[in-house]
Design an enzyme around this catalytic site. Structure first.
Site, PDB file in Angstrom:
ATOM      1  N   TYR A 184      23.157  14.437 -28.011  1.00 47.06           N
ATOM      2  CA  TYR A 184      22.369  13.250 -27.649  1.00 47.06           C
ATOM      3  C   TYR A 184      22.851  12.666 -26.324  1.00 47.06           C
ATOM      4  CZ  TYR A 184      20.630   8.460 -27.709  1.00 47.06           C
ATOM      5  OH  TYR A 184      20.039   7.265 -27.357  1.00 47.06           O
ATOM      6  N   LYS A 188      20.819  12.276 -22.586  1.00 45.97           N
ATOM      7  CA  LYS A 188      20.629  11.016 -21.892  1.00 45.97           C
ATOM      8  C   LYS A 188      21.211  11.052 -20.476  1.00 45.97           C
ATOM      9  CE  LYS A 188      18.120   9.099 -24.838  1.00 45.97           C
ATOM     10  NZ  LYS A 188      16.743   8.724 -24.503  1.00 45.97           N
ATOM     11  N   THR A 221      15.075  -0.387 -33.967  1.00 46.82           N
ATOM     12  CA  THR A 221      13.976   0.566 -34.123  1.00 46.82           C
ATOM     13  C   THR A 221      14.428   1.699 -35.035  1.00 46.82           C
ATOM     14  OG1 THR A 221      14.578   2.070 -32.305  1.00 46.82           O
ATOM     15  CG2 THR A 221      13.301   0.096 -31.727  1.00 46.82           C
TER      16      THR A 221
END
Length: 303
Positions: A184, A188, A221
């Site tokens: 991850y 990014k 979220t």
């Protein structure tokens, strides 16, 4: 065995510690406020992941300003499939619309190990390669749309996680020692390198297009559903209490996409908490930017 275990655990520890620092900074900092933006009548935007979370709030605000927004859940696009990206762009261009704003917002975080339809590690394939291809295929229409009046903009929604990411050009698919946390963070960082290199490629007098990267902060979220919740309480009441709301997370994205202050040469860079910030040195390494750019073109079969 211990060495492999360390390689897998260290990225997780670093990411959770970084998340804690970001969260404390958010709680101690001033709320991010979006200034009044000009009307966007007649302009067109594409927002990936626009059906929920931060993307939905970006779409909602743009639509209120009169912009025609393509929500990619409703015009089919699967970033895990290169064929789907190609088909989406073909369908979009068949509509003969201009394109003023592209917000690369959709993404995944800490999903279980797996591959996209084309065999790429999922974080790298969805967060980075899918958006790279989408942007590349839309560059011509973005440039054409920015020649009259306001310049077009590409906004890449990244994360503070890029600060602990490492680009392994020889193992971009994380095949040697898989860690979802490391994968991850790498995706990014790749987004920032792409955004910076694209902006530099576009910087000539009167350029009709700019590119920037944005960190919306820690936002309540569904992105966090794969986190180890006993540490970060990423679901439920605590997240709603401590994290930013999706509307708050959307403010910096909207600022980067719409603010008149960032017109033309003032655009670009890395934005967080509503302001331009200095990021880690590797992000600004022109050779690393170029190497990743060339490797990505090869992986995608582009000229």
């Amino acid at each position: 065995m211990l060495a492999v275990l360390r390689l897998c655990l260290l990225p997780a520890v670093r990411l959770y510690l970084l998340g804690l620092r970001v969260l404390l900074s958010q709680l101690c900092g001033r709320p991010v406020r979006l200034s009044v933006m000009p009307r966007q009548d007649g302009r067109v935007a594409i927002v990936t992941g626009g059906g929920k979370g931060i993307g939905y709030e970006v779409v909602r605000h743009m639509a209120r300003l009169g912009m025609h927004v393509i929500i990619v859940e409703f015009m089919k696009l699967d970033l895990a499939s290169l064929q789907s990206v190609h088909q989406f762009v073909t369908n979009f261009k068949d509509r003969n619309l201009q394109l003023n704003i592209l917000v690369n917002n959709a993404g995944v975080m800490l999903v279980p190990e797996g591959c996209t339809e084309d065999g790429f590690e999922r974080h790298f394939g969805i967060n980075y390669l899918g958006h790279f291809l989408l942007t590349w295929l839309l560059l011509d229409i973005l440039k054409d749309s920015g020649k009259c009046g306001r310049v077009s903009r590409v906004v890449n929604v990244s994360s503070a996680a890029h600060r602990i990411g490492e680009i392994q050009l020889s193992d971009l698919n994380s095949r040697q020692h898989y860690s979802a946390h490391a994968a991850y963070c790498q995706s990014k960082l790749a987004q920032l390198l792409f955004s910076s290199h694209l902006h530099q490629e576009l910087q000539n007098p009167g350029s009709p297009l700019t590119s920037c990267a944005v960190d919306p902060g820690m936002v309540d979220t569904a992105l966090y559903r794969h986190l180890w919740t006993p540490i970060f309480w990423a679901q439920g009441a605590v997240a709603r209490l401590l994290f930013r709301t999706p509307a708050e997370g959307a403010t910096t994205v909207l600022h980067a996409a719409l603010s008149p202050d960032l017109e033309g040469e003032c655009g670009g860079g890395y934005w967080a908490s509503g302001q331009r910030q200095i990021t880690i040195p590797p992000t600004l390494d022109p050779q690393l930017q170029l190497d990743l750019w060339k490797t990505s073109l090869q992986l995608l079969g582009l000229q």
